[in-house]
Scaffold this active site. Structure first.
Site, PDB file in Angstrom:
ATOM      1  N   HIS A 158       0.711  -1.181  -0.077  1.00  7.18           N
ATOM      2  CA  HIS A 158       0.165  -0.134  -0.064  1.00  7.18           C
ATOM      3  C   HIS A 158       0.840   1.201   0.081  1.00  7.18           C
ATOM      4  O   HIS A 158       0.389   2.236   0.356  1.00  7.18           O
ATOM      5  CB  HIS A 158      -0.960   0.156   1.182  1.00  7.18           C
ATOM      6  CG  HIS A 158      -1.679  -1.300   1.559  1.00  7.18           C
ATOM      7  ND1 HIS A 158      -2.767  -1.606   0.951  1.00  7.18           N
ATOM      8  CD2 HIS A 158      -1.245  -2.413   2.044  1.00  7.18           C
ATOM      9  CE1 HIS A 158      -3.239  -2.975   1.301  1.00  7.18           C
ATOM     10  NE2 HIS A 158      -2.387  -3.216   2.207  1.00  7.18           N
ATOM     11  N   SER A 279      15.513  21.104 -15.994  1.00  5.41           N
ATOM     12  CA  SER A 279      14.115  21.952 -16.380  1.00  5.41           C
ATOM     13  C   SER A 279      14.564  23.317 -17.200  1.00  5.41           C
ATOM     14  O   SER A 279      15.941  23.713 -16.762  1.00  5.41           O
ATOM     15  CB  SER A 279      13.683  22.283 -14.920  1.00  5.41           C
ATOM     16  OG  SER A 279      12.777  23.506 -14.988  1.00  5.41           O
ATOM     17  N   GLU A 292       9.847   8.170 -17.045  1.00  6.46           N
ATOM     18  CA  GLU A 292       8.384   8.907 -17.235  1.00  6.46           C
ATOM     19  C   GLU A 292       7.949   8.473 -18.726  1.00  6.46           C
ATOM     20  O   GLU A 292       6.840   8.421 -18.849  1.00  6.46           O
ATOM     21  CB  GLU A 292       8.520  10.427 -17.076  1.00  6.46           C
ATOM     22  CG  GLU A 292       8.747  10.664 -15.500  1.00  6.46           C
ATOM     23  CD  GLU A 292       8.602  12.399 -15.091  1.00  6.46           C
ATOM     24  OE1 GLU A 292       8.105  12.802 -14.157  1.00  6.46           O
ATOM     25  OE2 GLU A 292       9.444  12.731 -16.129  1.00  6.46           O
TER      26      GLU A 292
END
Ligand code: ARG
Length: 462
Positions: A158, A279, A292
């Protein structure tokens, strides 16, 4: 009749240019050219063997086809919309090169069995390549595992801290998934490797061809026993897309973990400059673009699987032009799976570094050894459920006091249960907690070492 025309004299008007574009598959099925040439060479040999064409004609066809192969490799064969698809393009060029013999190549075959042959030959090769890539991925996992048997990492259920693990054990879980992926591909290969050549348009052919002969020339394991099934079956493509989807499920789960691990909150891994990006505005950032993208690209292949299932479900026997749509789904899935496997293998080998000091701290600063206190009491004769409740109580009071289990005094332990002795401290130390999980397949170091040995053997299945 114009030069372009491929249809019989039944047709008088030429195709509307927009419809010609709509109908054409040359823009993507050129990908099949090498396999189309190989399939046609086998077909020409089959025609000669059955004495449908002469040996001389077969030889001139074969040398013409080989010439087209060289032209294609040299970038000199660039068919366009007028040729409609790769099959017509090759036939037209062949006839231009070798003359009338070229016009005989399409005897006893249809584009329906031809395209079915091509796509199977193509997929066979790609399955072999993807399987080799999976093996390379497994090799990197195995190396990382071997170096990290005693590196500890929190284990989660979990996404809550559960029990600490050997990092090797965690990595080997992905080894097992990749192993199943390879087994599945080997199985798909079997059903891909059946020849539809000679099924004709749908009903077989009036010519005395030997389908087993052409199948063996092309290294197929067998031939379709029913011509209708042979030209219209795409089960193997669906199976391939399904196996590909599962490969990407696995890569995507690993990607998700790496993304989490690389977050500042977890900080279990550092992304190296080899695979991370910055970035454009926030100079402090290092982004996990590679995992990703793998996670993102996964959806495309699921989409292709769904698309193929829907494509097939309403098709009456036998060939329908809908089947032309199978190619882009297959090609894009192949490209995606291969790119993701390559990127993930590089990411594991060069793109991430596990932060061992941080991991050591992580496994020491939580209650993931609580089960071990309960197990400790259970081995002293306390029924497990009773022990479980007692430990729940001590976790609650420790949390309230801002303490960890290792900080409790012996007196506090003994107040909890008189059976607890000083060895409780070793029993709940993270390394010992991991080492003690020695059931078969568990994270205990001895078991992990065995698992690595098993993996080293298993990796050589083919
Ligand atoms: N380009 C076609 C395809 O990809 C080849 C088969 C065409 N067959 C036909 N009967 N129109 O499916």
């Amino acid at each position: 009749m114009t030069e372009k025309k491929t249809w019989s004299d039944r047709f008088e008007a030429s195709l509307h240019p927009a419809i010609a574009r709509f109908n054409a598959s040359i823009g993507f099925d050129i990908e099949l050219i090498e396999h189309d040439l190989t399939g046609s060479i086998a077909h020409a040999k089959g025609l000669a063997k059955a004495e449908i064409i002469s040996d001389l004609e077969a030889q001139s066809i074969i040398s013409g086809l080989e010439q087209i192969r060289s032209e294609y490799k040299a970038g000199q064969f660039n068919p366009g919309i007028d040729e409609e698809d790769v099959h017509f393009a090759v036939e037209k060029r062949l006839t231009a090169i070798v003359g009338d013999a070229g016009k005989k190549l399409h005897t006893a075959r249809s584009r329906n069995d031809q395209v079915g042959t091509d796509i199977r030959l193509y997929l066979r090769d790609r399955i072999t390549e993807i399987s080799a890539q999976l093996k390379a991925f497994q090799q990197v996992l195995l190396e990382l595992a071997t170096d990290n048997i005693e590196t500890l990492i929190p284990g989660y259920t979990h996404l809550q801290r559960a029990q600490p693990l050997s990092l090797a054990h965690h990595l080997l879980a992905y080894f097992e998934m990749a192993q199943r992926d390879r087994e599945r591909l080997a199985d798909v290969y079997k059903r891909t490797n059946i020849s539809p050549l000679g099924c004709g348009a749908l009903a077989g052919t009036t010519f005395p061809i030997d389908r087993h002969y052409t199948a063996s020339l092309l290294n197929f394991d067998g031939v379709y026993g029913n011509s209708l099934d042979g030209v219209s079956d795409r089960d193997f493509a669906i199976e391939f897309l399904s196996a590909s989807s599962l490969i990407l499920v696995h890569l995507s789960r690993l990607s998700e973990e790496i993304i989490i691990w690389a977050s500042q909150e977890f900080s279990f891994v550092t992304l190296t400059d080899r695979c991370a990006t910055g970035s454009s505005i926030m100079p402090q950032k290092k982004n996990p673009d590679v995992p990703e993208l793998i996670r993102g690209k996964t959806g495309r292949v699921f989409g292709h699987l769904q698309g193929m299932l829907v494509l097939m479900k309403g098709l009456p026997l036998a060939y329908n032009k809908d089947l032309q749509e199978d190619k882009e789904a297959i090609f894009d899935s192949v490209t995606t799976v291969k790119a993701c496997l390559e990127a993930m293998t590089i990411l594991l080998a060069e793109g991430i570094e596990f932060r061992k000091a941080r991991l050591d701290l992580a496994v020491a600063e939580d209650f993931s050894n609580a089960t071990d206190v309960a197990d400790y009491l259970a081995t002293k004769g306390v029924p497990f459920r009773e022990a479980y409740n007692l430990v729940g109580k001590v976790v609650k009071t420790s949390l309230a006091a801002g303490k960890l289990l290792k900080d409790l005094t012996l007196a506090e332990w003994q107040a909890l249960h008189p059976a607890i002795e000083a060895d409780i401290y070793t029993a709940i130390a993270p390394k010992n907690v991991v080492a003690a999980r020695n059931s078969y397949g568990g994270t205990g170091f001895a078991r992990v070492k065995e698992a690595i040995e098993r993996a080293k053997k298993a990796i050589d299945i083919d």
